[in-house]
Design a protein around this motif. Structure first.
Motif, PDB file in Angstrom:
ATOM      1  N   PRO A   7       0.818  -1.227   0.000  1.00  0.00           N
ATOM      2  CA  PRO A   7       0.000   0.000   0.000  1.00  0.00           C
ATOM      3  C   PRO A   7       0.844   1.265   0.000  1.00  0.00           C
ATOM      4  CG  PRO A   7      -0.098  -1.102   2.138  1.00  0.00           C
ATOM      5  CD  PRO A   7       0.578  -2.043   1.203  1.00  0.00           C
ATOM      6  N   LEU A   8       2.007   1.219   0.646  1.00  0.00           N
ATOM      7  CA  LEU A   8       2.867   2.400   0.687  1.00  0.00           C
ATOM      8  C   LEU A   8       3.468   2.682  -0.687  1.00  0.00           C
ATOM      9  CD1 LEU A   8       3.841   4.587   2.525  1.00  0.00           C
ATOM     10  CD2 LEU A   8       5.699   3.107   3.284  1.00  0.00           C
ATOM     11  N   ASN A  12       3.141   6.143  -2.764  1.00  0.00           N
ATOM     12  CA  ASN A  12       4.308   6.831  -3.322  1.00  0.00           C
ATOM     13  C   ASN A  12       4.196   6.983  -4.837  1.00  0.00           C
ATOM     14  OD1 ASN A  12       5.373   6.965  -0.771  1.00  0.00           O
ATOM     15  ND2 ASN A  12       6.887   5.346  -1.063  1.00  0.00           N
ATOM     16  N   GLY A  13       3.747   5.918  -5.499  1.00  0.00           N
ATOM     17  CA  GLY A  13       3.653   5.954  -6.954  1.00  0.00           C
ATOM     18  C   GLY A  13       2.652   6.978  -7.454  1.00  0.00           C
ATOM     19  N   PHE A  14       1.457   6.984  -6.873  1.00  0.00           N
ATOM     20  CA  PHE A  14       0.423   7.916  -7.327  1.00  0.00           C
ATOM     21  C   PHE A  14       0.740   9.357  -6.936  1.00  0.00           C
ATOM     22  CE2 PHE A  14      -2.355   4.027  -7.358  1.00  0.00           C
ATOM     23  CZ  PHE A  14      -2.526   4.001  -8.738  1.00  0.00           C
ATOM     24  N   LEU A  45       8.853   7.013   5.233  1.00  0.00           N
ATOM     25  CA  LEU A  45       8.217   5.922   5.964  1.00  0.00           C
ATOM     26  C   LEU A  45       8.644   4.568   5.406  1.00  0.00           C
ATOM     27  CD1 LEU A  45       6.252   4.961   8.110  1.00  0.00           C
ATOM     28  CD2 LEU A  45       4.377   5.317   6.491  1.00  0.00           C
ATOM     29  N   LEU A  46       8.757   4.455   4.081  1.00  0.00           N
ATOM     30  CA  LEU A  46       9.197   3.203   3.467  1.00  0.00           C
ATOM     31  C   LEU A  46      10.616   2.855   3.901  1.00  0.00           C
ATOM     32  CD1 LEU A  46       8.581   0.887   1.515  1.00  0.00           C
ATOM     33  CD2 LEU A  46       9.433   2.327  -0.350  1.00  0.00           C
ATOM     34  N   SER A  47      11.473   3.865   3.999  1.00  0.00           N
ATOM     35  CA  SER A  47      12.845   3.643   4.454  1.00  0.00           C
ATOM     36  C   SER A  47      12.869   3.122   5.887  1.00  0.00           C
ATOM     37  CB  SER A  47      13.641   4.948   4.346  1.00  0.00           C
ATOM     38  OG  SER A  47      14.936   4.792   4.874  1.00  0.00           O
ATOM     39  N   LEU A  48      12.029   3.694   6.750  1.00  0.00           N
ATOM     40  CA  LEU A  48      11.965   3.241   8.140  1.00  0.00           C
ATOM     41  C   LEU A  48      11.455   1.804   8.227  1.00  0.00           C
ATOM     42  CD1 LEU A  48      10.476   6.367   9.974  1.00  0.00           C
ATOM     43  CD2 LEU A  48      12.866   5.769   9.597  1.00  0.00           C
ATOM     44  N   ILE A  49      10.422   1.493   7.440  1.00  0.00           N
ATOM     45  CA  ILE A  49       9.863   0.137   7.437  1.00  0.00           C
ATOM     46  C   ILE A  49      10.917  -0.872   6.977  1.00  0.00           C
ATOM     47  CG2 ILE A  49       8.222  -1.383   6.246  1.00  0.00           C
ATOM     48  CD1 ILE A  49       6.238   0.964   6.313  1.00  0.00           C
ATOM     49  N   ASN A  50      11.657  -0.523   5.926  1.00  0.00           N
ATOM     50  CA  ASN A  50      12.699  -1.421   5.424  1.00  0.00           C
ATOM     51  C   ASN A  50      13.766  -1.685   6.482  1.00  0.00           C
ATOM     52  OD1 ASN A  50      11.544  -1.773   2.896  1.00  0.00           O
ATOM     53  ND2 ASN A  50      12.653  -0.063   1.981  1.00  0.00           N
ATOM     54  N   ASP A  51      14.165  -0.639   7.211  1.00  0.00           N
ATOM     55  CA  ASP A  51      15.164  -0.807   8.272  1.00  0.00           C
ATOM     56  C   ASP A  51      14.649  -1.737   9.368  1.00  0.00           C
ATOM     57  OD1 ASP A  51      17.023   0.759   7.052  1.00  0.00           O
ATOM     58  OD2 ASP A  51      16.832   2.479   8.399  1.00  0.00           O
ATOM     59  N   ILE A  52      13.403  -1.538   9.780  1.00  0.00           N
ATOM     60  CA  ILE A  52      12.822  -2.355  10.849  1.00  0.00           C
ATOM     61  C   ILE A  52      12.719  -3.818  10.418  1.00  0.00           C
ATOM     62  CG2 ILE A  52      10.702  -2.788  12.160  1.00  0.00           C
ATOM     63  CD1 ILE A  52      10.296   0.290  12.171  1.00  0.00           C
TER      64      ILE A  52
END
Length: 233
Positions: A7-8, A12-14, A45-52
């Motif tokens: 969903p993120l 980001n895409g749209f 937010l995507l960067s934070l999710i990837n790190d977690i």
């Protein structure tokens, strides 16, 4: 992870399509600005999710390194290109100094690139406008290569250095209040380096900047889990 990322990625895409007005003007220019803000926040937010998610995999012992011959100079150049926009926005100078005798190494390409991006990103966050960041590649001996990221930023007090590489740890100061993060970047970086058989070292002084360095073995002689860790000087 797909439940978080999918969903993120759509958001980001749209929002990128809207910010770029790919299908025509949005009308009021404020809408274009709002779309750009949504995109910037979504990417963060995507960067934070990837790190977690990456940290969770490492702690669960499920993160696998895919070894191949990699050029740390090419990885550094790619990372610098990717960070150029943030560097210019922050009013900084970012450069690369590579010794002629630095060879390709056996390592995980994605992991090495993630380490470089994390270290450069940290340096950007804590270096005030007008500062300088230098990435240096050297070969301290026949078996290892060394990467160092040095900045002229705010520096870190000695009592804070030891805890910075622990998950969710951050140093609070006036400059850090304007930055965002989970406190996972350096911990994730340290874990990835140690999985390669290397070690992270930090040298810093408040008001004079920080140098973060690590050594990586040139050859993968034994399985990653059994490789002895080398302490960077």
């Amino acid at each position: 992870s797909h439940e978080l990322r999918t969903p993120l990625n759509a958001i980001n895409g749209f929002s990128e399509i809207m910010a770029g007005e790919m299908f025509g003007p949005l009308g009021d220019q404020r809408y274009k600005g709002y779309a750009a803000d949504i995109l910037k926040s979504g990417q963060h937010l995507l960067s934070l999710i990837n790190d977690i998610l990456d940290m969770a995999k490492i702690e669960a012992g499920k993160h696998v390194l895919h070894y191949e011959l990699v050029s740390l100079q090419e990885i550094s150049e790619d990372a610098i290109r990717l960070m150029r926009g943030k560097v210019q926005e922050a009013g900084l100078v970012l450069s690369l100094e590579a010794a002629d005798d630095v060879p390709e190494i056996e390592a995980d390409h994605r992991g090495c690139k993630q380490v470089m991006l994390n270290l450069i990103s940290n340096a950007i966050k804590f270096t005030p406008e007008g500062g300088e960041i230098v990435v240096r590649l050297t070969r301290p001996d026949v078996d290892y290569v060394r990467v160092a990221v040095a900045d002229t930023g705010i520096g870190i007090a000695a009592e804070d250095l030891a805890r910075l590489a622990r998950p969710f740890e951050q140093v609070e100061n006036q400059h850090s209040k304007t930055t965002q993060g989970t406190g996972l970047g350096l911990s994730l970086t340290k874990s990835l380096i140690e999985m390669h058989g290397g070690a992270l070292a930090m040298d810093s002084e408040p008001g004079r900047g920080t140098t973060v360095s690590f050594d990586l073995p040139i050859h993968r002689s034994v399985p990653a889990a059994a490789e002895p860790q080398r302490k960077a000087a």
